[in-house]
Design an enzyme around this catalytic site. Structure first.
Site, PDB file in Angstrom:
ATOM      1  N   GLY A 162      11.685 -10.022  16.323  1.00  0.00           N
ATOM      2  CA  GLY A 162      11.807  -8.655  15.839  1.00  0.00           C
ATOM      3  C   GLY A 162      10.514  -8.037  15.354  1.00  0.00           C
ATOM      4  O   GLY A 162      10.456  -6.841  15.100  1.00  0.00           O
ATOM      5  N   CYS A 197      35.340   0.384  41.145  1.00  0.00           N
ATOM      6  CA  CYS A 197      35.762  -1.018  41.148  1.00  0.00           C
ATOM      7  C   CYS A 197      36.968  -1.268  40.255  1.00  0.00           C
ATOM      8  O   CYS A 197      37.485  -2.376  40.210  1.00  0.00           O
ATOM      9  CB  CYS A 197      34.611  -1.928  40.731  1.00  0.00           C
ATOM     10  N   CYS A 208      29.177  -3.423  39.689  1.00  0.00           N
ATOM     11  CA  CYS A 208      30.285  -2.614  40.203  1.00  0.00           C
ATOM     12  C   CYS A 208      30.584  -3.002  41.652  1.00  0.00           C
ATOM     13  O   CYS A 208      31.735  -3.227  42.032  1.00  0.00           O
ATOM     14  CB  CYS A 208      29.909  -1.134  40.120  1.00  0.00           C
ATOM     15  N   CYS A 262      36.611   2.431  35.892  1.00  0.00           N
ATOM     16  CA  CYS A 262      35.658   2.781  36.934  1.00  0.00           C
ATOM     17  C   CYS A 262      36.427   3.166  38.193  1.00  0.00           C
ATOM     18  O   CYS A 262      37.299   2.417  38.636  1.00  0.00           O
ATOM     19  CB  CYS A 262      34.733   1.594  37.211  1.00  0.00           C
ATOM     20  N   CYS A 278      30.962   2.589  36.885  1.00  0.00           N
ATOM     21  CA  CYS A 278      30.144   1.625  36.157  1.00  0.00           C
ATOM     22  C   CYS A 278      28.690   2.081  36.184  1.00  0.00           C
ATOM     23  O   CYS A 278      28.174   2.509  37.214  1.00  0.00           O
ATOM     24  CB  CYS A 278      30.204   0.256  36.834  1.00  0.00           C
TER      25      CYS A 278
END
Lengths: 287, 236, 296
Positions: free
Chosen positions: C43, C256, C284, C253, C278
């Site tokens: 970080g 898909c 997808c 979606c 997607c």
């Protein structure tokens, strides 16, 4: 009630601006009426200041502009780095007290100093711009200190902010408003609420009523006195105004040209001042 | 309980070229526990200054003030550290004058209850006891929650006395607290102070009114006019 | 002329004079060293000497330098831009890397060893051994509350994050919710607040205790930072105002049929209706193929 052991003991607090030389200390001070070294030009903001603050007591520091009183309070709050001196804390509140005990906290890293400040101190400055974020809501200003102390519940923080604002006589309806819209007296009251939000062991007041109208001044002073008694917080009051010192403090130190010239019980300082400068100060104020 | 030895006070006024002014002729006296002593003498003999030295509002120049604390330990009030003196003022030694010096915007009951709260009594309890005491001193009920800065001189004096006696100090220093009270009020004050005496409070007091003085004091110490040569001495 | 075209047109021998993966070895070594430091301090933003790339700064040069300094001849590369392998930027960067390294490329998340991404994390779970490299426009999460770099560095050093929290608090006071959409600040390893790059909130939970290595590169701002595998990553939230992801309840979606992916919203020009697909196009397509919705 005064308990014997002080919560804060400071010795030889010294701050200078300039290169410094061997003559600085002996050629400045009240005996010479100056705080600038004639040899090297260094300004001795304050030197050799000793003080102790006991639990629940109110200690005053009085003196004219340039006497070094604000430097002292800012060194204790770590706003200014001291050039010399020792500050010991015995608050009994800091978790890491074992690490803090018998240590010179002036030597701590800024991270360590911040932790100490967040845990045990609160400060109110003369200039509210130093103590408040003017564009953040009044409630947010108080929440900031709570966030520093690890609070993570918005509802709780708002409750506590509202309680503190109520105590300091700021209308709760204005809690979500930014202090830049507030009057000077109200800004000071928000600052006081913020300073008290983390239940400090030591409250530092730096010329808090200077620049306010007389009636507003009185209200702010009443408030401080009331809260001080209610919360039993040890307080250091820095002011050039003997009226403020008389009203708030039990013991007083008098500073001139960066040195403490006299210290005693406040009524003694006011009624039987010993040092020529204090006598002048007292006689000027009363007549 | 209190032994004053050769106590003297000289004021040095630096703004007048370090001019020295004697506050009173050196004094020595003793007060036993539970006894009361009145200081008496012509004005200008420094009675108030002696009281102020005892309370440390004035710093004595020489001599000693030996005070035996509640815990049996004897300390010299002239040399006692400030913080210790503050502690004694909060726990043992009270002081009252004819002048009420109080903060604005604090109600009469709160002013009177203040010292009690300082000794650890709860707020509500302290207010309750202050109310009872003020009623005894004939302060009208409608004034209890008012601010004494607006009161008459006599009312202010009674507030002042109530504040001084409510916490039953071990040693009470009184400097003319009844100066402008009416006869009825003075009688109540004498009654209250005598109650304190019976409960064991030691007192050092100044009362101009001989009747009041005799009603309250076990013994009297006569203060004397400062002699001319003493002034010359201190100017030397 | 596109970047890919300009590279195609480089004369062969001139092209050959570049070292493997374009960046010279010394520079790669420096970037790897800073990357190691970033991994060691999860970080924390490590400054690095951002090189000139044949792409303008602000177009993924941070991610690109990370990829080029880490990639080897045996790696399998995938590049996406907002979930799509086929957007112009993704294609150009992929072609460039292919050209200067000759590594194999793929669109299949599972097969890739190095994935460079802009603003998304692939839907499929990233495994041990995979590296996901984020392109980062603004690495400093505190920038919105503090303009001074010196001050933000001090705040990180002292873990003095009250102002970031205050920012969120004020958001709640004003709008009764935290209004941050992307770039949602996270606490990494319980120590540093980090900008996760402009990924949607949807992707934030997948940074937490991941199996893969996440690297972040900001070319313009010259910073590298990292989330090593199995590191805690917690979005900043209050006890009574929890972090939450985008809500796709009742939305699927249209290609898909997936019900638990991050969806892009489109408006059908013909009907004016809102439709959803997607955002991760490779996923997808794979899902559609598995369900037999696509041929081939």
């Amino acid at each position: 009630m005064l308990i014997k052991n002080p919560i804060l003991t400071a010795t030889n607090l010294t701050k200078r601006y300039g290169p410094g030389c061997a003559k600085c200390l002996e050629q400045t001070g009240p005996d010479y009426g100056r705080n600038q070294c004639p040899v090297c030009g260094t300004v001795i903001a304050c030197a050799g200041v000793d003080l102790a603050i006991h639990p629940q007591e109110v200690l005053g520091v009085v003196g004219e502009s340039g006497s070094g009183k604000s430097t002292v309070i800012k060194m204790l709050h770590f706003d200014i780095d001291a050039d010399d001196g020792h500050v010991g804390l015995h608050t009994g509140k800091i978790e890491t007290d074992n690490r803090v005990r018998n240590q010179n906290v002036l030597k701590f890293s800024s991270f360590g100093k911040r932790q100490i400040r967040n845990a045990v101190m609160g400060i109110v400055y003369q200039n509210p711009h130093l103590g408040l974020r003017m564009n953040i809501s009044a409630g947010g200003n108080i929440a900031e200190r709570l966030l520093m102390a690890g609070w993570r519940n918005v509802g709780d923080m708002r409750k506590r902010s509202a309680m503190l604002l109520d105590k300091t006589e700021v209308p709760i309806s204005r809690m979500d408003e930014a202090p830049r819209n507030f009057s000077g007296g109200m800004q000071q009251r928000v600052q006081i609420a913020k300073a008290l939000s983390n239940e400090p062991v030591l409250l530092l007041l730096d010329e808090v009523t200077t620049g306010l109208d007389v009636s507003v001044q009185a209200r702010v002073l009443d408030l401080i006195r009331k809260l001080q008694q209610e919360m039993d917080v040890a307080t250091l009051v820095v002011s050039h105004d003997l009226g403020v010192i008389r009203m708030l403090t039990t013991r007083t130190m008098v500073m001139k040209n960066g040195r403490v010239v006299e210290a005693g019980l406040t009524d003694q300082i006011l009624e039987d001042p010993q040092h020529p400068y204090t006598q002048l100060l007292v006689s000027s104020a009363l007549h | 309980m209190l032994r004053v030895n050769n106590l003297s006070k000289t004021f040095t006024i630096h703004n007048l070229g370090a001019k020295e002014i004697s506050g009173f002729r050196p004094v020595s006296f003793e007060v036993a526990t539970g006894k009361t002593l009145a200081l008496s003498g012509p004005s200008g003999t420094g009675k108030s200054s002696i009281i102020k030295c005892l309370y440390r509002t004035y710093l004595a120049t020489s001599g000693s003030i030996e005070y035996t604390m509640a815990n049996g330990e004897t300390v010299n009030l002239v040399k006692l550290p400030d913080t210790e003196m503050v502690r004694l003022r909060q726990r043992e030694i009270g002081y009252v004058t004819q002048f009420l010096r109080v903060l604005p915007r604090v109600s009469a009951t709160e002013i009177v209850a203040g010292p009690l709260i300082g000794t650890g009594v709860s707020y509500d309890d302290a207010i309750q006891r202050a109310t009872v005491l003020l009623r005894r001193l004939r302060i009208p009920d409608e004034l209890l929650d008012a601010y004494p800065v607006t009161f008459s001189g006599g009312e202010q004096q009674r507030i002042n006395i109530a504040r001084a006696i409510i916490w039953k100090p071990r040693l009470l220093l009184l400097d003319e607290p009844t100066a402008s009270l009416d006869k009825g009020s003075i009688e109540i004050v004498i009654e209250l102070l005598n109650e304190l005496r019976q409960q064991g409070t030691t007192m050092v007091m100044i009362f101009h009114d001989p009747d009041v003085m005799h009603a309250l004091s076990d013994s009297i110490y006569l203060t004397q006019t400062i002699q001319e040569e003493e002034c010359c001495e201190c100017n030397r | 002329m596109s970047l890919a075209e300009s590279i195609e047109q480089l004369p062969e021998q001139k092209h050959a004079s570049y070292s493997f993966a374009f960046i010279d070895e010394g520079a790669k070594r420096e970037i790897r060293r800073q990357t190691l430091k970033a991994v060691a301090i999860p970080g924390y933003q490590v400054p690095f000497g951002s090189r000139d790339m044949p792409v303008a700064r602000g177009w993924g040069t941070g991610g690109l330098q990370l990829t080029l300094s880490l990639i080897g001849p045996d790696d399998m590369l995938k590049v996406i831009d907002q979930g799509s392998d086929d957007s112009v930027n993704a294609v150009n960067i992929r072609k460039f890397i292919e050209r200067v390294t000759s590594v194999n490329t793929t669109t299949d998340t599972e097969k890739a060893s190095v994935i460079q991404t802009r603003h998304r994390i692939p839907e499929e779970h990233l495994k041990d051994g995979q590296i996901l490299i984020f392109q980062v426009p603004i690495p400093e999460p505190l920038r919105d509350v503090e303009p001074s770099e010196r001050e933000t560095r001090r705040m990180h050093a002292e873990a003095d994050y009250s102002r970031m929290w205050l920012f969120l608090y004020e958001d709640i006071v004003k709008y009764n919710q935290i209004t941050i959409g992307s770039r949602y600040p996270v606490m990494v390893g319980g120590r540093y607040i980090m900008d996760p790059s402009p990924i949607p909130r949807w992707d934030i939970p997948r940074l937490h205790m991941g199996d893969a290595l996440f690297l972040f590169g900001a070319g313009r701002e010259k910073r590298i930072y990292a989330i090593p595998p199995h590191t805690t990553v917690e979005p900043l939230e209050f006890d009574d105002h929890r972090f939450n992801v985008e809500d796709f309840t009742d939305k699927v979606c249209m290609r898909c049929g997936s019900e638990n992916t991050y969806l892009d919203e489109l408006v059908d020009d013909a009907t004016g209706k809102r439709i959803y697909t997607c955002s991760d196009t490779a996923y997808c397509e794979k899902a559609a193929r598995q369900k037999g919705l696509l041929n081939g």
